[in-house]
Motif scaffolding. Sequence first.
Motif, short mmCIF file in Angstrom:
data_model
loop_
_atom_site.label_atom_id
_atom_site.label_comp_id
_atom_site.label_asym_id
_atom_site.label_seq_id
_atom_site.Cartn_x
_atom_site.Cartn_y
_atom_site.Cartn_z
N PRO A 1 -4.62 5.41 -8.18
CA PRO A 1 -5.30 4.14 -8.47
C PRO A 1 -5.75 3.42 -7.19
CG PRO A 1 -3.35 4.35 -9.83
CD PRO A 1 -3.32 5.50 -8.85
N ASN A 2 -7.03 3.03 -7.20
CA ASN A 2 -7.59 2.21 -6.12
C ASN A 2 -7.65 2.90 -4.76
OD1 ASN A 2 -8.94 -0.16 -6.29
ND2 ASN A 2 -7.23 -1.44 -5.63
N GLU A 3 -7.59 4.25 -4.76
CA GLU A 3 -7.72 4.98 -3.49
C GLU A 3 -8.93 5.89 -3.58
OE1 GLU A 3 -4.43 7.16 -1.89
OE2 GLU A 3 -3.04 5.49 -2.24
N PRO A 4 -9.83 5.81 -2.61
CA PRO A 4 -11.04 6.65 -2.68
C PRO A 4 -10.71 8.13 -2.49
CG PRO A 4 -10.95 5.42 -0.60
CD PRO A 4 -9.80 4.95 -1.42
N PHE A 5 -11.38 8.97 -3.26
CA PHE A 5 -11.24 10.42 -3.15
C PHE A 5 -12.62 10.95 -2.76
CE2 PHE A 5 -11.29 14.75 -4.77
CZ PHE A 5 -10.04 15.23 -4.44
N ASP A 6 -12.72 11.49 -1.55
CA ASP A 6 -14.03 11.91 -1.01
C ASP A 6 -14.54 13.16 -1.71
OD1 ASP A 6 -14.03 9.81 0.77
OD2 ASP A 6 -13.13 10.98 2.40
N VAL A 7 -15.82 13.14 -2.05
CA VAL A 7 -16.49 14.28 -2.69
C VAL A 7 -17.91 14.38 -2.12
CG1 VAL A 7 -15.17 14.08 -4.84
CG2 VAL A 7 -17.32 12.81 -4.59
N LEU B 1 -13.35 7.11 -7.72
CA LEU B 1 -12.38 6.01 -7.72
C LEU B 1 -11.75 5.89 -9.09
CD1 LEU B 1 -14.74 3.45 -5.98
CD2 LEU B 1 -12.68 4.40 -4.94
N LYS B 2 -10.41 5.75 -9.10
CA LYS B 2 -9.71 5.40 -10.34
C LYS B 2 -9.35 3.93 -10.20
CE LYS B 2 -5.77 6.65 -13.27
NZ LYS B 2 -6.52 6.46 -14.51
N LEU B 3 -10.09 3.09 -10.93
CA LEU B 3 -9.99 1.65 -10.69
C LEU B 3 -8.78 1.01 -11.36
CD1 LEU B 3 -13.78 0.79 -11.00
CD2 LEU B 3 -12.44 1.01 -8.91
N GLY B 4 -8.19 1.69 -12.35
CA GLY B 4 -6.99 1.13 -12.99
C GLY B 4 -7.30 0.24 -14.18
N THR B 5 -8.55 -0.16 -14.34
CA THR B 5 -8.94 -0.92 -15.54
C THR B 5 -10.25 -0.32 -16.05
OG1 THR B 5 -10.06 -2.51 -14.11
CG2 THR B 5 -7.89 -3.13 -14.90
N LYS B 6 -10.41 -0.34 -17.36
CA LYS B 6 -11.61 0.22 -17.99
C LYS B 6 -12.85 -0.53 -17.50
CE LYS B 6 -13.38 1.12 -22.64
NZ LYS B 6 -13.29 2.50 -23.00
N VAL B 7 -13.86 0.22 -17.09
CA VAL B 7 -15.11 -0.41 -16.63
C VAL B 7 -16.28 0.25 -17.34
CG1 VAL B 7 -14.27 -1.11 -14.36
CG2 VAL B 7 -15.26 1.16 -14.66
N GLU B 8 -17.40 -0.43 -17.33
CA GLU B 8 -18.62 0.11 -17.93
C GLU B 8 -19.01 1.39 -17.18
OE1 GLU B 8 -21.71 -2.81 -18.37
OE2 GLU B 8 -23.22 -1.23 -18.37
N PHE C 1 -26.50 4.06 6.21
CA PHE C 1 -25.19 4.00 6.87
C PHE C 1 -24.11 4.45 5.88
CE2 PHE C 1 -25.27 1.57 10.96
CZ PHE C 1 -26.64 1.51 11.09
N PRO C 2 -23.00 5.01 6.40
CA PRO C 2 -21.89 5.39 5.50
C PRO C 2 -21.11 4.15 5.06
CG PRO C 2 -21.36 5.95 7.78
CD PRO C 2 -22.77 5.42 7.79
N LEU C 3 -20.74 4.13 3.78
CA LEU C 3 -20.07 2.96 3.21
C LEU C 3 -18.55 3.12 3.24
CD1 LEU C 3 -22.35 2.55 0.06
CD2 LEU C 3 -22.54 1.36 2.26
N ASN C 4 -17.86 1.98 3.30
CA ASN C 4 -16.39 1.97 3.28
C ASN C 4 -15.91 1.24 2.03
OD1 ASN C 4 -16.26 3.07 5.98
ND2 ASN C 4 -16.96 1.06 6.68
N PHE C 5 -14.81 1.77 1.46
CA PHE C 5 -14.25 1.15 0.25
C PHE C 5 -13.29 0.03 0.62
CE2 PHE C 5 -11.03 1.23 -3.25
CZ PHE C 5 -11.87 0.71 -4.24
N ASN C 6 -13.41 -1.10 -0.04
CA ASN C 6 -12.48 -2.21 0.11
C ASN C 6 -11.67 -2.31 -1.19
OD1 ASN C 6 -11.15 -4.67 0.14
ND2 ASN C 6 -12.81 -5.73 1.22
N ALA C 7 -10.37 -1.93 -1.12
CA ALA C 7 -9.54 -1.89 -2.32
C ALA C 7 -9.25 -3.29 -2.86
CB ALA C 7 -8.22 -1.17 -2.01
N ASP C 8 -9.33 -4.31 -2.02
CA ASP C 8 -9.00 -5.67 -2.48
C ASP C 8 -9.97 -6.17 -3.55
OD1 ASP C 8 -6.83 -5.74 -0.83
OD2 ASP C 8 -7.90 -6.74 0.81
N ASP C 9 -11.26 -5.93 -3.33
CA ASP C 9 -12.23 -6.41 -4.32
C ASP C 9 -13.06 -5.29 -4.95
OD1 ASP C 9 -13.90 -5.74 -2.28
OD2 ASP C 9 -14.69 -7.74 -1.94
N ARG C 10 -12.61 -4.04 -4.74
CA ARG C 10 -13.28 -2.86 -5.33
C ARG C 10 -14.78 -2.84 -5.04
NH1 ARG C 10 -10.02 -2.22 -9.99
NH2 ARG C 10 -7.88 -2.47 -9.35
N THR C 11 -15.09 -2.94 -3.77
CA THR C 11 -16.49 -2.87 -3.37
C THR C 11 -16.65 -1.77 -2.33
OG1 THR C 11 -16.11 -4.51 -1.63
CG2 THR C 11 -16.97 -5.32 -3.74
#
Length: 171
Positions: free
Chosen positions: A58-64, A76-83, A104-114
């Motif tokens: 949950p909330n940890e990025p898995f690179d693919v 990403l497994k966000l832990g709550t159902k999303v659209e 540019f390469p993006l970085n995941f922010n687990a605090d606000d799921r962005t």
Amino acid sequence: MDRCNRLVDVGRRQFLRGSAFAAATAVALPTMPAKAAPSLALVEYPSNKLANVANLKPNEPFDVTYPDGDAPGVLLKLGTKVEGGAGPDGDIVGFSTICPHKGFPLNFNADDRTLNCPGHYSRFDCEAGGQQIWGQSTANLPQYALRVDDKGDIYAEGLDELLYGRLSNVL
Ligand code: FES
């Protein structure tokens, strides 16, 4: 005055010669039917197995990568159902991690799921289908169409936006 009239006469003759040439050309050249350009949006996406549900925390990025090895992305497994979420809990999403603004390469922010861009600070909401919420980008983040089978294997089968720098999503 006579010299002036001669110049006017020469100019008139040259104009008429040009008009005759234009008329002859218009008659001689067949009109070519406009060819419709092939649509670059219609592409076949591969169905690629990216991971298994058991690989995700949950909330940890898995690179693919998807749809090919040159297109980095993340599950990403966000832990709550999303659209648009896949899997038994409807909370698994996948995105390209190349910023649609200038790549540019993006970085995941687990605090606000962005997913966040270090280039010009665009931010994309992973709980809202990769919607751009701030910054220079004028496009949302390409999201994967995911399918999870009975064994928990996660397949990507499409993208909802054009990947940065490509004319079509499959090279
Ligand atoms: Fe990401 Fe410009 S490259 S905002």
